[in-house]
Write a protein that holds these residues in place. Structure first.
Motif, PDB file in Angstrom:
ATOM      1  N   TYR A  34      -1.951  -2.222  -3.945  1.00 20.42           N
ATOM      2  CA  TYR A  34      -3.063  -1.273  -3.903  1.00 20.42           C
ATOM      3  C   TYR A  34      -2.849  -0.217  -4.986  1.00 20.42           C
ATOM      4  O   TYR A  34      -1.834   0.459  -5.013  1.00 20.42           O
ATOM      5  CB  TYR A  34      -3.149  -0.606  -2.533  1.00 20.42           C
ATOM      6  CG  TYR A  34      -4.252   0.435  -2.450  1.00 20.42           C
ATOM      7  CD1 TYR A  34      -5.584   0.044  -2.429  1.00 20.42           C
ATOM      8  CD2 TYR A  34      -3.954   1.804  -2.421  1.00 20.42           C
ATOM      9  CE1 TYR A  34      -6.604   0.997  -2.367  1.00 20.42           C
ATOM     10  CE2 TYR A  34      -4.963   2.746  -2.354  1.00 20.42           C
ATOM     11  CZ  TYR A  34      -6.277   2.344  -2.340  1.00 20.42           C
ATOM     12  OH  TYR A  34      -7.292   3.266  -2.287  1.00 20.42           O
ATOM     13  N   THR A  62      -7.411  -3.281  -5.719  1.00 20.70           N
ATOM     14  CA  THR A  62      -5.982  -3.483  -5.457  1.00 20.70           C
ATOM     15  C   THR A  62      -5.348  -4.206  -6.625  1.00 20.70           C
ATOM     16  O   THR A  62      -6.043  -4.746  -7.471  1.00 20.70           O
ATOM     17  CB  THR A  62      -5.787  -4.309  -4.185  1.00 20.70           C
ATOM     18  OG1 THR A  62      -6.481  -5.555  -4.331  1.00 20.70           O
ATOM     19  CG2 THR A  62      -6.310  -3.587  -2.975  1.00 20.70           C
ATOM     20  N   PHE A  81       0.849  -1.188   0.000  1.00 24.68           N
ATOM     21  CA  PHE A  81       0.000   0.000   0.000  1.00 24.68           C
ATOM     22  C   PHE A  81       0.885   1.238   0.000  1.00 24.68           C
ATOM     23  O   PHE A  81       1.893   1.287   0.701  1.00 24.68           O
ATOM     24  CB  PHE A  81      -0.886   0.035   1.251  1.00 24.68           C
ATOM     25  CG  PHE A  81      -1.726  -1.190   1.472  1.00 24.68           C
ATOM     26  CD1 PHE A  81      -3.049  -1.231   1.049  1.00 24.68           C
ATOM     27  CD2 PHE A  81      -1.196  -2.310   2.101  1.00 24.68           C
ATOM     28  CE1 PHE A  81      -3.833  -2.360   1.254  1.00 24.68           C
ATOM     29  CE2 PHE A  81      -1.975  -3.441   2.318  1.00 24.68           C
ATOM     30  CZ  PHE A  81      -3.284  -3.467   1.890  1.00 24.68           C
TER      31      PHE A  81
END
Length: 325
Positions: free
Chosen positions: A319, A325, A270
């Motif tokens: 992500y 994602t 992320f």
């Protein structure tokens, strides 16, 4: 390479089970050491690794400093990333699921905090600000990955945004990416509960950065062989064929993510660079919009392409924005 053997038979989705069927089968080395600790504090190792500069070796570190520092990392927790799975009570989790969190602006407004914190372990890097951004980035930190240089720079650059020191929680372990002697000197000071006794950070109190609970088990140190392996096999760049080759190494975030790829069973990333990076501010915590910065010593666009390749190979969940994602 560090392998948590207990989990491999129980986790059919393990990266190490899938990698041989991907384009990375000839790049990946299962035997590469991820961490260095007391067993590496040997004169023959020193002679071998002093040939390499920066994060790739020990050229900038004297034998006395290296031996004094590494010898303190003498517990099994220092030799394995996931000490709680190896030493803790109960059976290990069937799969070790890791969230690796960069600081990219793509996370602002993402509402991924709960998803991030639901992983077994959460990795963070550099200006790892969570206060006020918990809904987007979560609040757990299992591993904070840094060099002394990147940590100091982050505290100077992001103090106004709230980054006064790295995360300090009972869960947090500190993973050095050493690139010269100041990392080994800070490690020695932290584990011996003393001020840094020489060098650029002379007089600094480690407690300011890591809190009061400075047990040796809380510190880990990435191996120079591992960083050199990542550079040479995963992130070879054109600058390495120029007179400026010594400047280059993978970014701290890249080393963090690839360390997770080499130790976790499942990895979700992320806040890392994606092709639409120009749509976002540089960091999720920026008070005003800032363009993404690129530096000579890293090749962030090459790293971005690597994350996409790893995702296409099924080895990484990346992500890429609110749409998924």
């Amino acid at each position: 390479m560090e392998v948590v053997a207990q989990t491999l038979q129980k986790c059919p989705s393990s990266i190490r089970k899938k990698i041989m069927a991907t384009e990375f089968k000839d790049i990946f080395l299962e035997t590469i050491p991820v961490l260095q600790w007391a067993q590496h504090a040997r004169e023959d190792e020193y002679q071998r690794l002093r040939r390499y500069t920066g994060a790739h070796g020990w050229k900038e570190v004297s034998w006395d400093v290296l031996k004094a520092s590494l010898s303190l990392l003498n517990t099994s927790a220092n030799g394995f990333l996931f000490d709680t799975h190896i030493q803790g009570p109960g059976a290990p989790a069937p799969c070790i699921r890791c969230a690796v969190v960069g600081n990219g602006g793509i996370l602002n407004g993402s509402r991924m905090g709960r998803t991030i914190d639901a992983h077994d372990y959460v990795f963070r890097v550099n200006g790892a600000i969570t206060a006020g951004f918990e809904k987007d980035v979560g609040n757990r930190t299992s591993f904070y990955v840094f060099s002394t240089n990147t940590m100091m720079n982050s505290m100077n650059s992001y103090a106004a945004e709230g980054f006064q020191h790295p995360p300090q929680t009972p869960e947090t372990r500190y993973v050095f990416l050493p690139d010269h002697d100041r990392d080994y000197l800070l490690l020695w000071a932290a584990v011996t509960h003393q001020r840094v006794d020489r060098g650029r950070d002379k007089g600094a109190w480690p407690q300011k950065y890591f809190g009061q609970d400075l047990l040796a088990e809380k510190f880990k140190m990435l191996h120079p062989d591992f960083v050199r392996y990542l550079r040479n096999r995963f992130l070879w760049a054109n600058i390495l064929a120029t007179p400026w080759w010594a400047l280059y190494r993978p970014s701290t975030g890249a080393v963090m993510l690839l360390a997770a790829i080499h130790t976790c069973d499942e990895v979700s990333a992320f806040g890392f660079l994606t092709p639409d990076y120009q749509a976002y501010s540089d960091h999720y915590f920026d008070r005003t919009r800032k363009r993404v910065q690129f530096f000579t010593n890293h090749d962030l666009k090459k790293e971005m392409k690597l994350w996409q390749r790893l995702q296409r190979s099924g080895l990484l969940s990346l992500y890429t924005g609110k749409e998924g994602t």
